[in-house]
Design a protein around this motif. Structure first.
Motif, PDB file in Angstrom:
ATOM      1  N   ARG A  91       0.813  -1.205   0.000  1.00 30.12           N
ATOM      2  CA  ARG A  91       0.000   0.000   0.000  1.00 30.12           C
ATOM      3  C   ARG A  91       0.852   1.263   0.000  1.00 30.12           C
ATOM      4  NH1 ARG A  91      -3.333  -2.360   0.014  1.00 30.12           N
ATOM      5  NH2 ARG A  91      -4.706  -2.575   1.771  1.00 30.12           N
ATOM      6  N   THR A  92       0.566   2.158  -0.942  1.00 30.70           N
ATOM      7  CA  THR A  92       1.205   3.470  -0.975  1.00 30.70           C
ATOM      8  C   THR A  92       0.181   4.586  -0.785  1.00 30.70           C
ATOM      9  OG1 THR A  92       1.033   3.576  -3.387  1.00 30.70           O
ATOM     10  CG2 THR A  92       3.090   2.693  -2.473  1.00 30.70           C
ATOM     11  N   LYS A  93      -1.107   4.279  -0.965  1.00 26.84           N
ATOM     12  CA  LYS A  93      -2.186   5.249  -0.752  1.00 26.84           C
ATOM     13  C   LYS A  93      -2.969   4.857   0.503  1.00 26.84           C
ATOM     14  CE  LYS A  93      -2.432   7.943  -4.567  1.00 26.84           C
ATOM     15  NZ  LYS A  93      -1.097   8.008  -5.087  1.00 26.84           N
ATOM     16  N   ALA A  94      -3.471   5.848   1.215  1.00 24.92           N
ATOM     17  CA  ALA A  94      -4.237   5.598   2.445  1.00 24.92           C
ATOM     18  C   ALA A  94      -5.666   5.232   2.074  1.00 24.92           C
ATOM     19  CB  ALA A  94      -4.202   6.829   3.339  1.00 24.92           C
ATOM     20  N   ILE A  95      -5.866   3.985   1.693  1.00 25.41           N
ATOM     21  CA  ILE A  95      -7.201   3.523   1.325  1.00 25.41           C
ATOM     22  C   ILE A  95      -7.375   2.095   1.841  1.00 25.41           C
ATOM     23  CG2 ILE A  95      -6.515   2.677  -0.975  1.00 25.41           C
ATOM     24  CD1 ILE A  95      -9.332   3.889  -1.880  1.00 25.41           C
ATOM     25  N   THR A  96      -8.588   1.816   2.300  1.00 30.63           N
ATOM     26  CA  THR A  96      -8.900   0.473   2.773  1.00 30.63           C
ATOM     27  C   THR A  96     -10.194   0.018   2.122  1.00 30.63           C
ATOM     28  OG1 THR A  96     -10.092   1.371   4.669  1.00 30.63           O
ATOM     29  CG2 THR A  96      -7.796   0.760   5.034  1.00 30.63           C
TER      30      THR A  96
END
Length: 184
Positions: A138-143
């Motif tokens: 993960r490089t983006k803050a998304i779940t």
């Protein structure tokens, strides 16, 4: 079952039976959330098509299906980080409860891009359902709101996931042998 692809698989991470059992659970959870909301299941092509077909059957709600195609890999094993839409939506999503169906949440670049894109197109809500979650990349803050399985940082194929457009039809999630992709 005969398979030309078995010899390229290092190991099975998630069996066909485990996948079917988990999708039934996800379908029931999505039903509880959306049974009166007419959601739009939006598959991210090409990888989500197998998962999406099983998921919408497992979630017996009145719903529509739609597809979008994006590219961030261009036949590489690592995302380029640039997301391009190669096939856009064919309907207006204003006011719709959108369920993005993805095969794998990896870097997060694609899903972060799509979430923003659908919100600017007027979606009432965005829910993310992914078959696989690979948090190590993960490089983006998304779940994801719904996750089938968390997988380690290995090159996985099968059940819609590919390498150079192959292995999508393997009925389980397997780890590809490094020698298969090492020369690319």
């Amino acid at each position: 079952m005969k398979s030309e692809m078995e010899q390229d698989i290092l190991k099975v991470l998630v069996t066909e039976e485990e996948i079917q059992r988990r999708i039934a659970e996800l379908g029931a959870e999505l039903y509880d959330q959306f049974h009166d909301k007419n959601p739009l299941f939006l598959g991210v092509l090409k990888g989500s098509f197998v998962f999406m077909a099983d998921l919408v059957r497992a979630c017996q709600v009145k719903s529509d299906v739609e597809f979008i195609a994006v590219s961030s890999y261009q036949n590489a094993t690592v995302s380029s980080g640039r997301v391009q839409i190669t096939h856009d939506l064919q309907q207006d999503i204003t006011g719709r409860n959108v369920v993005i169906v993805e095969d794998i949440l990896d870097s997060g670049n694609t899903l972060a891009f799509l979430k923003d894109y659908f919100l600017t197109k007027g979606a009432a809500s965005i829910t993310i359902a992914t078959l696989l979650d690979k948090p190590a990349r993960r490089t983006k803050a998304i779940t994801a709101d719904y996750v089938g399985f968390v997988v380690p940082d290995e090159f996985v194929v099968g059940y819609g996931l590919d390498y150079c457009q192959r292995y999508r039809n393997v009925p389980y999630i397997g780890v590809l042998k490094p020698e298969v992709y090492a020369n690319h």
